[in-house]
Design a protein around this motif. Structure first.
Motif: not given
Length: 434
Positions: A1-20, A348-355
């Protein structure tokens, strides 16, 4: 669970660093009107019934039920973000405007160059001193920077984050004697699709075709092409032509893939007539809830020996309300949408990752949901490949998008070759950009 949440948290950081479909609740502008003591505003969105439309309705209804000052009327705009921009043009020409609009990342500069808007922080500073640090408290600066235009202005607030994934029908893959975990490369996608057609009679593949070139960009740039370089269109490179040729060959030569509208393509996958569908993680809820077979979402295929590059999907929310009452109502509604509970419901209703940065681990947020939902993992795990969704500079956004869409229909319809279609379109776009 901790790994999963860490991946989820990293989503936004990496998303922006790659920015977009949600049906229209109103066909006319209610801006500036009153409903008793409530200010009535319009919220323009692009969420059809199969991609968050129901959740939009639920959030709007819940907001209206608890607000003593504001009533929101949701208005669905077909043809995704391009269609919304076109409708907004007509509204602006008539001297009208909704209060809150979704703006796709590819139209950030086009929107800010052509329409009147007010930065959310400005509305907050003028009317809601208690919310002065709301954006700073709940959003990482890097995330907020996604909604900053090329002039350095904060246009809106990020609302939806997504990436393309490959949905697979494991039942069909097994029937065709293929690896039930799906293909890992685009070359394998082509081979899988051909075998599926030959052995099962089913269509093998569908790549989403909405009124934009989001998924097409992922296909081309993952092969080393660049949609734009130094404000010049450059997608008709050898790498771009090769990538597009694979897609066209699947449809025209192998006849193992389908050339359909977005709704038709996704529905064909849900109905079990297409084995693999390459589309946004935001279709996760629709597919997961309606598919009657062993369905999975896997990471976007790569080209052999190359790194995946995936354009950031989704949108920001911008305030287009003009008078103070409308602007105040707009922020009240937006603040509700950005609450932990509303953000969780949206995901939950879409699949979008929250900012918003605290939604993943909050007990009243997505903590339990993420523990139970495996189909989100593909989108989370591939975020190191996120790049900006191409936004053509100046006022050329809508024209460039349309030229690319026209080329897509001509190429996949067999009326022009891939090389001819891409090169002539690249030339036409660069003429506009001069």
């Amino acid at each position: 669970m901790k790994l999963f949440l860490r991946l989820f948290s990293v989503f936004t950081l990496v998303f922006v660093l790659a920015a977009c479909g949600n049906a229209d609740k109103s066909s006319s502008s209610d801006s500036g009107s009153k409903d008793g003591k409530k200010t009535v505003i319009e919220y323009w969105h692009v969420n059809a019934e199969t991609q968050g439309g129901q959740t939009v309705n639920e959030l709007v209804d819940a907001f209206n039920a608890q607000s003593k000052t504001t009533k929101v009327v949701a208005k669905f705009n077909p043809d995704m973000y391009k269609g919304l921009m076109q409708n907004l043009q007509a509204e602006a020409a008539a001297g009208k405007a909704p209060a809150v609009v979704q703006v796709g990342w590819a139209f950030k500069d086009y929107f800010s160059n052509n329409f009147s808007y007010t930065s959310p922080q400005e509305v907050i500073d003028q009317n809601f001193p208690e919310d002065k640090t709301f954006l700073k408290d709940y959003f990482n600066k890097n995330v907020m920077d996604l909604a900053v235009n090329s002039d350095g202005k904060q246009v809106g607030i990020p609302y939806s984050l997504s990436s393309p994934v490959l949905y697979i029908n494991r039942d069909i893959l097994r029937k065709a004697g293929l690896n039930e975990n799906g293909p890992k490369t685009w070359e394998e996608v082509k081979e899988f699709s051909k075998i599926i057609k030959e052995k099962t009679g089913k269509n093998g593949f569908y790549l989403q075709e909405p009124a934009d070139n989001w998924a097409t960009q992922a296909l081309l740039e993952s092969n080393g092409a660049q949609m734009i370089t130094d404000n010049k269109a450059t997608f008709a490179s050898n790498e771009g032509i090769k990538a597009y040729q694979l897609w066209a060959d699947m449809i025209l030569k192998d006849k193992s893939a389908v050339h359909l509208s977005w709704d038709q393509g996704v529905q064909s996958f849900i109905d079990g007539n297409v084995a693999m569908a390459y589309t946004t993680i935001a279709q996760r809820s629709n597919i997961q809830n309606n598919a009657k077979f062993d369905v999975a979402a896997i990471k976007s295929p790569a080209w052999e020996g190359k790194e995946v590059k995936l354009p950031a999907g989704g949108a920001m929310l911008a305030i287009t309300a003009k008078d103070q009452d409308q602007q105040k109502a707009a922020w009240e509604f937006m603040k509700y949408l950005y609450s932990v509970e509303s953000m969780a419901k949206w995901t939950e209703g879409t699949g979008y990752v929250p900012p918003r940065k605290d939604v993943a681990e909050a007990e009243n947020g997505l903590k339990k949901y993420l523990e139970e939902n495996e189909m989100m993992q593909a989108a989370i795990e591939q975020m190191d490949g996120i790049v900006p969704w191409t936004s053509f500079p100046g006022d050329a956004g809508l024209q460039a998008e349309q030229l690319l869409l026209d080329a897509r229909d001509q190429i996949l319809g067999g009326s022009v070759s891939v090389e001819e279609g891409l090169k002539s379109t690249e030339k036409a776009i660069n003429e506009i950009l001069k």
